[in-house]
Design a protein around this motif. Structure first.
Motif, PDB file in Angstrom:
ATOM      1  N   THR A 157       0.831  -1.214   0.000  1.00 25.62           N
ATOM      2  CA  THR A 157       0.000   0.000   0.000  1.00 25.62           C
ATOM      3  C   THR A 157       0.864   1.261   0.000  1.00 25.62           C
ATOM      4  O   THR A 157       0.586   2.216  -0.703  1.00 25.62           O
ATOM      5  CB  THR A 157      -0.928   0.005   1.234  1.00 25.62           C
ATOM      6  N   ARG A 158       1.925   1.237   0.830  1.00 20.58           N
ATOM      7  CA  ARG A 158       2.758   2.442   0.985  1.00 20.58           C
ATOM      8  C   ARG A 158       4.218   2.031   1.050  1.00 20.58           C
ATOM      9  O   ARG A 158       4.553   1.202   1.874  1.00 20.58           O
ATOM     10  CB  ARG A 158       2.337   3.169   2.279  1.00 20.58           C
ATOM     11  N   ALA A 159       5.085   2.551   0.196  1.00 23.17           N
ATOM     12  CA  ALA A 159       4.770   3.272  -1.031  1.00 23.17           C
ATOM     13  C   ALA A 159       4.117   2.305  -2.029  1.00 23.17           C
ATOM     14  O   ALA A 159       4.458   1.116  -2.034  1.00 23.17           O
ATOM     15  CB  ALA A 159       6.062   3.849  -1.626  1.00 23.17           C
ATOM     16  N   PRO A 160       3.197   2.804  -2.855  1.00 25.40           N
ATOM     17  CA  PRO A 160       2.372   1.889  -3.641  1.00 25.40           C
ATOM     18  C   PRO A 160       3.158   0.993  -4.602  1.00 25.40           C
ATOM     19  O   PRO A 160       4.025   1.453  -5.336  1.00 25.40           O
ATOM     20  CB  PRO A 160       1.471   2.844  -4.444  1.00 25.40           C
ATOM     21  N   LEU A 161       2.827  -0.291  -4.538  1.00 21.66           N
ATOM     22  CA  LEU A 161       3.257  -1.282  -5.534  1.00 21.66           C
ATOM     23  C   LEU A 161       1.995  -2.001  -5.988  1.00 21.66           C
ATOM     24  O   LEU A 161       1.415  -2.765  -5.224  1.00 21.66           O
ATOM     25  CB  LEU A 161       4.226  -2.310  -4.943  1.00 21.66           C
ATOM     26  N   LEU A 162       1.549  -1.720  -7.202  1.00 20.35           N
ATOM     27  CA  LEU A 162       0.313  -2.299  -7.727  1.00 20.35           C
ATOM     28  C   LEU A 162       0.619  -3.017  -9.021  1.00 20.35           C
ATOM     29  O   LEU A 162       1.227  -2.439  -9.926  1.00 20.35           O
ATOM     30  CB  LEU A 162      -0.732  -1.193  -7.981  1.00 20.35           C
ATOM     31  N   GLU A 163       0.173  -4.272  -9.101  1.00 13.82           N
ATOM     32  CA  GLU A 163       0.474  -5.094 -10.281  1.00 13.82           C
ATOM     33  C   GLU A 163      -0.752  -5.206 -11.181  1.00 13.82           C
ATOM     34  O   GLU A 163      -1.883  -5.298 -10.701  1.00 13.82           O
ATOM     35  CB  GLU A 163       0.944  -6.484  -9.818  1.00 13.82           C
TER      36      GLU A 163
END
Lengths: 109, 409
Positions: B64-70
């Motif tokens: 979530t923090r720092a964002p890692l979105l796949e």
């Protein structure tokens, strides 16, 4: 990787559209957003509070929860990297508890 | 070799066939899931699906923090362009502005230049516009498949995407500033900041020649729209053919250097073994590490998942995407016998050498039993994907030939 020498003029000529052909209109304006808070915690275990108070300054639980099982030496190296490279403000006295916790929850089973 | 696209395999028909194959291959509708399984060796393999991030749709939550979105992998079956709201997200530091004022934003150009600049977005948009498609791939895409496992962002294969980028050439901006003789590198910084005051700000550099090649872009458009803030609004460096670590987001500072950049993010982080495929043995010593640079070729099946059950004797379209790296896709070959024999697939429309390219073929399982489907991309420099996975301590540059086990029933 070895350096790859490309004929630059050839590459650019074939690829980049001159301005006369590109007509995409993008309107830039004020943008305001909100980031979500993490709703994930850490499993119970000795040292959990020390991890929460030190490590969560920079990142949320997902950083730890998604890690594979890693040997203690790797976790020691990670904590050292966080302190020396990323300048995490972690007291010397807290380091063993952090390493023990990470090895307990994310060590080889 | 040339692979003409038969009329029956036009893009429209590819999409129609996609629907049929999709029904056959995916038993459960993936859009209904709230968790997804990334089959990472040793686990953990479960990831939440999140819709909580601004300007983003359904994304695999890594952090979530720092964002890692796949990007969920089925997105890559929709076509060669990855939608902005499903494009992967990766930030190093958690201090990221949540608002951008397009009127007061400035891009500074300074350092070893004749005329330091402070450009508004209007100034930038007044320069000649350029546009091209390019793959943006995290250096550590697919890191979770490394064995032995390595720490870091434990991505599946979805830390990549392809977009049509719109902007101005970096060269045009640098020419306005006038690079002085003796300049060696150009360094880029964005609005994100370290969490603590002493942490190393995330900055990256390119050689002057690379920066002035006319292709490297300051992008204000992504697939015909503004960039999502999490993908770097309002301005992002686009370095086609190079790993995403160089594609600085929220770019607001360009510094021309007269000596080589030795900052942490160039000298220590994001370095790879100077060996073929950046491949070494765990614990290997005496290795020279160099800054990561060009992408390598990759290809994926997007319409059939591992474990799928196909009907023996029934033809099924097999389809996916490929990219050549820093050059185009020359060919994509398909194997249904674990790599013993290969056959050429048909390539889809060419959207430019830095773009994803679709490929399609047809497979008829001759009899009941188990099969291993594989695809192999060969790029325009005749570099093909290797049949053995690489390994390095940072989990960078995976591009082994992908294997998809299925069974015919």
């Amino acid at each position: 990787m070895t350096a790859k020498i490309l004929p630059i003029a050839l590459v650019v000529g074939a690829l980049v559209l001159p301005s006369a052909q590109a007509k995409t209109r993008i309107v830039l304006k004020a943008v305001e957003v909100e980031f979500p808070q993490s709703d994930r915690g850490l499993p119970e275990g000795p040292g959990r509070e020390v991890v929460l108070s030190n490590c969560f300054t920079c990142h949320s639980a997902g950083m730890i929860l998604t890690q594979p099982p890693l040997p203690k030496a790797t976790w020691e190296a990670e904590v050292t990297k966080m302190r020396n490279v990323y300048k995490a403000q972690v007291d010397d006295k807290d380091v063993p508890a952090i390493v023990e916790y990470l090895t307990a929850v994310k060590g080889p089973k | 070799m040339e692979y003409a696209m038969p009329a029956a395999l036009s893009r429209r028909n590819l999409l129609c066939q996609a629907g049929v194959a999709g029904l056959a291959a995916f038993a459960a509708p993936s859009w209904a899931q709230s968790v997804v399984n990334l089959p990472l060796p040793g686990g953990p393999d479960e990831r939440q699906i999140t819709t909580a991030f601004p300007q983003k749709g359904r994304m695999i939550l890594q952090r979530t923090r720092a964002p890692l979105l796949e990007t969920p992998f089925e997105v890559f079956d929709k076509g060669v362009f990855t939608p902005n709201d499903e494009f992967f997200v990766r930030w190093h530091w958690s201090v990221i502005p949540t608002s951008i004022d397009a009127d007061t934003f400035r891009l500074n150009v300074r350092g070893h230049v004749e005329r330091p600049l402070s450009l508004t977005l209007r100034n930038i948009q007044a320069l000649p516009q350029i546009e091209y498609a390019a793959v943006n791939q995290c250096s550590g895409n697919s890191r979770g498949f490394f064995e032995p496992r390595v720490p870091g962002g434990e991505w599946g294969n979805g830390a990549m995407g392809n977009a049509l980028w719109t902007g101005v050439s970096l060269k045009a901006v640098l020419d306005r500033a006038g690079i002085k003789a003796g300049a060696v590198q150009v360094r880029f910084n964005g609005l994100d900041e370290p969490t603590g005051k002493d942490g190393p700000d995330f900055i990256k550099s390119l050689s002057v020649d690379h920066a002035r090649d006319g292709e490297v872009m300051l992008a204000y458009g992504m697939n015909g729209e503004r960039l999502p803030l999490l993908n770097g609004y309002p301005l992002r460096l686009v370095v086609p053919g190079w790993y995403a670590t160089y594609w600085i987001k929220m770019l607001n500072d360009i510094e021309v250097l007269d000596s080589p950049d030795t900052n942490f993010w160039m000298k220590t982080a994001y370095t790879i073994p100077d060996t073929p495929h950046a491949d070494i043995k765990p614990g290997q010593t005496g290795v020279t590490f160099v800054p990561i640079n060009e992408l390598n070729p990759r290809s994926f099946i997007t319409n059939i998942k591992a474990g799928a059950k196909l009907a023996a004797g029934e033809p099924v379209p097999v389809r996916g995407i490929a990219f050549g790296g820093d050059t185009g896709v020359k060919r994509v070959d398909f194997s249904s016998d674990g790599g013993k024999t290969w056959q050429a697939t048909h390539l889809g429309a060419d959207e430019g050498k830095y773009s994803f390219r679709q490929w399609v073929t047809r497979f008829t399982p001759p009899a009941k039993g188990d099969y291993t489907l594989m695809v192999r991309c060969t790029n325009d420099r005749d570099e093909a994907q290797p049949d053995q996975p690489n390994w390095n301590p940072s989990g960078f540059m995976r591009n082994v030939i992908e294997a998809t086990p299925i069974s015919a029933v």
